[in-house]
Design an enzyme around this catalytic site. Structure first.
Site, PDB file in Angstrom:
ATOM      1  N   ASP A   8       0.851  -1.174  -0.026  1.00 40.82           N
ATOM      2  CA  ASP A   8      -0.041  -0.012   0.003  1.00 40.82           C
ATOM      3  C   ASP A   8       1.003   1.283   0.121  1.00 40.82           C
ATOM      4  O   ASP A   8       1.765   1.523   0.985  1.00 40.82           O
ATOM      5  CB  ASP A   8      -0.796  -0.250   1.353  1.00 40.82           C
ATOM      6  CG  ASP A   8      -1.936   0.986   1.377  1.00 40.82           C
ATOM      7  OD1 ASP A   8      -2.218   1.688   0.157  1.00 40.82           O
ATOM      8  OD2 ASP A   8      -2.923   1.277   2.137  1.00 40.82           O
ATOM      9  N   ASP A 103      -2.598   2.438  -6.260  1.00 38.77           N
ATOM     10  CA  ASP A 103      -1.498   2.280  -5.080  1.00 38.77           C
ATOM     11  C   ASP A 103      -1.685   1.241  -4.168  1.00 38.77           C
ATOM     12  O   ASP A 103      -0.974   1.341  -3.187  1.00 38.77           O
ATOM     13  CB  ASP A 103      -1.762   3.693  -4.321  1.00 38.77           C
ATOM     14  CG  ASP A 103      -3.263   3.760  -3.667  1.00 38.77           C
ATOM     15  OD1 ASP A 103      -4.231   2.926  -4.018  1.00 38.77           O
ATOM     16  OD2 ASP A 103      -3.211   4.547  -2.611  1.00 38.77           O
ATOM     17  N   GLU A 104      -2.187   0.062  -4.615  1.00 33.19           N
ATOM     18  CA  GLU A 104      -2.576  -0.824  -3.811  1.00 33.19           C
ATOM     19  C   GLU A 104      -2.671  -2.244  -4.609  1.00 33.19           C
ATOM     20  O   GLU A 104      -3.119  -2.289  -5.459  1.00 33.19           O
ATOM     21  CB  GLU A 104      -3.721  -0.625  -2.964  1.00 33.19           C
ATOM     22  CG  GLU A 104      -4.075  -1.794  -1.905  1.00 33.19           C
ATOM     23  CD  GLU A 104      -5.500  -1.643  -1.336  1.00 33.19           C
ATOM     24  OE1 GLU A 104      -5.744  -2.359  -0.484  1.00 33.19           O
ATOM     25  OE2 GLU A 104      -6.270  -0.280  -1.657  1.00 33.19           O
TER      26      GLU A 104
END
Length: 355
Positions: A8, A103-104
């Site tokens: 993350d 983003d993950e």
């Protein structure tokens, strides 16, 4: 036993803006609309989060909490380019990568390309590779399933690395506040607290029949995850039939201005999801759950395949106003698109993130 890593990125949009403009370092940076607009916060730096600012909050409210904050418009094209760099790093270690957003992502490194048996070592290498390539930090969680890896990645943000093993699962989950359980939203957490379920230990002590009777099918999920059980695979490819988002309100809404403000926030979330997946919708639908739990859905075609914020909001607003029973309060509102066009035109790639 599987070896799962959850990565993350830390305050992703804001961190990229700070990287591009180092003068913003150490300041309360908010990526989103300006305070005098009807925009919302997409994300913010950790300095801003100390003031209670979070994604989805109106920009005006964020400004009231932190008048000294620096508001910047997002640059989606850049965010996507950096995300592709990060994903390329993941694939140096495994092809079992499930991106959840820009983003993950989850990575299954049970078997991996560098033949490294230690998943924690792989997580450290990935963190270093991301920093070397992008000058951005991330937090990593390592465990034996997706749920626990996700929980682990939240334990030491920012720039952390946490491990949940079969030996420490109970200790970590028992002390975890109920609102920190992935899959338990604010409304459900508030409801659980009224029942005396304030942390993982309280949840563990509820029997399955109680959880099902109070939370339906979700009760099975709660019963399993608090025991460290999650059999979901890391999914590398899928083709969605719809893209949608919804929100259950802490207090039922009946004021049209409040409802339209919530609709606008949902549209912001929707277009970010569409942009991430590189798709457009050919029709739009809304979902309304009234205070008596009755649910209605309504849809209509869009004039053309689109992910345009203004068009989606215009048609969603028309659907809402023409189908909402104004004499009743709304408990939940959702919006989404269907009949997806997976071939996004090249020109759409040039759009900045709509805020």
């Amino acid at each position: 036993m599987k070896k799962i890593i959850h990565i993350d990125m830390d305050a992703y949009f804001a961190s990229i803006e700070i990287r591009e403009n180092p003068s913003l370092k150490g300041k309360c940076v908010i990526v989103g609309g300006l305070p005098d607009s009807r925009g919302v916060v997409a994300t913010c730096s950790y300095e801003a989060r100390k003031y209670g600012i979070h994604s989805g909050m109106s920009s005006y409210q964020a400004w009231k909490l932190c008048p000294q904050a620096v508001f910047v418009h997002g640059h989606f094209k850049l965010y996507k380019e950096v995300s592709e760099q990060i994903r390329a790093i993941f694939h140096q270690y495994t092809d079992l990568v499930e991106p959840m957003s820009l983003d993950e992502a989850y990575l299954d490194v049970t078997e991996n390309k560098i033949n490294e048996p230690d998943a924690v070592k792989i997580a450290r290498l990935i963190k270093q590779d991301i920093w070397n390539t992008t000058q951005l930090t991330c937090s990593a969680g390592v465990s034996y399933n997706k749920f626990l890896a996700k929980i682990a990645s939240e334990l030491q943000k920012p720039d952390g690395l946490s491990v949940i093993t079969p030996e420490n699962t109970r200790e970590i989950l028992f002390s975890l506040p109920i609102e920190k359980f992935y899959g338990i939203g604010k409304v459900t957490a508030a409801r659980m607290k009224k029942m005396g379920i304030k942390n993982g230990e309280d949840l563990y002590n509820q029997d399955l029949s109680f959880l099902i009777s109070n939370f339906g099918k979700a009760g099975v999920y709660y019963y399993q995850v608090v025991r460290g059980i999650d059999d979901r695979e890391v999914i590398t490819e899928f083709e969605p039939k719809t893209v949608s988002c919804e929100n259950t309100f802490e207090k039922d809404l009946d004021d049209i201005n409040d409802i339209l403000a919530e609709l606008e926030k949902l549209i912001e979330r929707l277009i970010n999801r569409l942009a991430f997946q590189g798709i457009m919708g050919k029709n739009i639908f809304i979902k309304i759950k009234y205070d008596n739990f009755e649910v209605i859905t309504r849809s209509c075609p869009l004039p053309e395949p689109t992910a345009d914020r203004a068009i989606l909001y215009e048609y969603a607003e028309k659907l809402l106003l023409s189908n909402w029973d104004h004499s009743r309060k709304i408990r939940l509102l959702g919006v989404g698109v269907g009949k997806l066009d997976l071939e996004r035109p090249e020109k759409e790639e040039q759009l900045e993130i709509p805020i």
